[in-house]
Design an enzyme around this catalytic site. Structure first.
Site, PDB file in Angstrom:
ATOM      1  N   GLY A 171       0.962  -1.255   0.105  1.00 45.33           N
ATOM      2  CA  GLY A 171       0.085  -0.063  -0.109  1.00 45.33           C
ATOM      3  C   GLY A 171       0.865   1.091   0.110  1.00 45.33           C
TER       4      GLY A 171
ATOM      5  N   GLU B  89       3.726 -10.367   6.811  1.00 43.62           N
ATOM      6  CA  GLU B  89       3.082 -11.552   6.214  1.00 43.62           C
ATOM      7  C   GLU B  89       3.258 -11.234   4.677  1.00 43.62           C
ATOM      8  OE1 GLU B  89      -0.828 -11.246   7.184  1.00 43.62           O
ATOM      9  OE2 GLU B  89      -1.326  -9.221   6.259  1.00 43.62           O
TER      10      GLU B  89
END
Length: 425
Positions: free
Chosen positions: A211, A232
């Protein structure tokens, strides 16, 4: 070690798919595309087959539900292409925390079959799951598996390797890898990222995802020292931070010196970097995202985004009202881990407004039907371009005041009036 059988045609592997088979497929670049193509082509003759997958990036006809219960998709995180199919009833969605997916599958599967893409074998016949360990790696050795070798997949280090002879059968199909372009960046994103970056100390272990804001934060930490990575999804920005020399992992409590993740997702340069990189280590998601594992790292800093925050601090990160956008992913996993980490911090980032500044993302109460992805007791710091609202240990009145202070000035008076009506002020 058992001799490796010859490669088969993808359609030949369908002999391992029987009635009521739960086919478990990894995330984006872990999908065995040729095998799933063959499965879809055979759908008219199937009986109660379900495909379980997180963040499916390849849209297919069967996602519309056109084959009924003969072949149906079960999602654990809705990608952009999956959202309309879910709303139309063509696919199902399982609410979950990412770390718990292996156990959720164990609880509900009927006749499980793991179908994975893998790197080409080494000279000993071993393959790695390449760019997606996730829940598939957690099930290796427990569930029968078919392997699709993709020559484009890098061979990566980690707890996600197996020998070709361990499979029921294998095939080879060359498939282009899914790449995610860099997201557009705004001045608001930069302002938020600056506020987060200034709170991250030397020696911190980072969970930085995909992002605009997380990527900007990574780009602002190049002068830091002794950072670690335990995340992750490892993307382009984290690769850049590692290459800057700011990351060495020396202060990590486990996998010291290694950047750990369960998924690698980004562009082609990232995938080339990941190939046989000894400093990168992929973990099954029930290890990478286990809050107890995460919390072992001191100064664990977690950065996640949300779409709406109410005046108690509840975050709706996966739906707009009743309209599902994604799923929980690992947000709560890492927030819990940061909460338990000595010196840990979790940052929830959001623009203060949406729809061209006409709607506040800080709201008195969440939109009816909104899914609470992070409940109020988990939320540590909420960051907008206007500041940081620190919520841990604060009273309802203090939380409310802090959140109003980071809302857009246009909406603060309305939020204060609503807070008084709700009895928060």
């Amino acid at each position: 070690m058992t001799a490796v059988p010859p490669a088969a045609d993808p359609s030949d592997l369908l002999r391992f798919v029987g009635p009521a088979t739960d086919v478990i497929v990894p995330g984006p670049n872990g999908e065995p595309v040729g095998f799933v193509d063959a499965l879809e082509a055979a759908a008219p003759g199937l009986d109660g087959v379900r495909v379980h997958q997180l963040d499916c990036q390849r849209d297919r006809e069967y996602h519309t539900g056109c084959h009924g219960d003969r072949l149906r998709h079960v999602s654990y995180f809705l990608s952009r292409d999956m959202r309309p199919h879910y709303e139309a009833g063509g696919v199902d969605l399982v609410p979950n925390d990412f770390h718990a997916i292996p156990d959720l599958l164990r609880r509900r599967w009927r006749n499980p079959l793991l179908a994975v893409a893998a790197s080409p074998p080494d000279r000993h016949g071993y393959v790695s799951l390449g760019l997606a360990a996730d829940y598939a790696a957690a099930l290796l050795g427990e569930v029968p598996v078919v392997i699709e070798v993709n020559p484009n997949l890098p061979r990566t280090n980690g707890l996600h390797t197996l020998h070709l002879s361990d499979a029921l059968g294998w095939t080879e199909v060359t498939t282009e890898l899914v790449e995610t372009p860099p997201p557009p960046v705004t001045d608001v994103d930069r302002a938020i990222a600056e506020r987060v970056a200034e709170r991250i100390p030397d020696g911190a272990t980072l969970q930085i995802g995909i992002g605009a804001v997380p990527g900007l934060v990574a780009g602002m930490l190049g002068d830091h020292r002794d950072l670690g990575v335990h995340t992750e999804v490892l993307g382009d920005a984290v690769m850049g931070l590692i290459e800057s020399g700011a990351v060495n992992g020396r202060r990590k409590a486990r996998e010291r010196g290694l950047a750990t993740t369960t998924i690698v997702l980004g562009g082609g340069e990232l995938y080339e970097w990941a190939d046989e990189n000894p400093g990168l280590f992929l973990l099954p998601v029930d290890i990478s995202n286990d809050p107890r594992v995460i919390s072992q790292h001191d100064d664990l800093c977690s950065i996640n985004a949300t779409m709406q925050v109410d005046l108690l601090g509840q975050c709706a990160s996966e739906s707009l009202g009743t309209h599902y956008v994604s799923s929980t992913g690992g947000q709560a996993d890492f927030m819990r881990g940061a909460q338990l980490s000595r010196g840990g911090q979790s940052f929830i980032v959001t623009h203060s407004t949406a729809v061209g500044g006409t709607v506040s993302r800080i709201v008195p109460t969440l939109t009816p039907g909104a899914v609470v992805s992070a409940h109020k007791n988990l939320v540590d710091k909420v960051v907008t371009e206007h500041g940081i609202a620190e919520l841990t240990g604060r009273t309802v009145r203090e939380r409310t005041e802090a959140l109003i202070a980071v809302a857009d000035p246009t909406f603060r008076d309305d939020l204060e009036r609503a807070a008084k009506e709700l009895g928060y002020l």
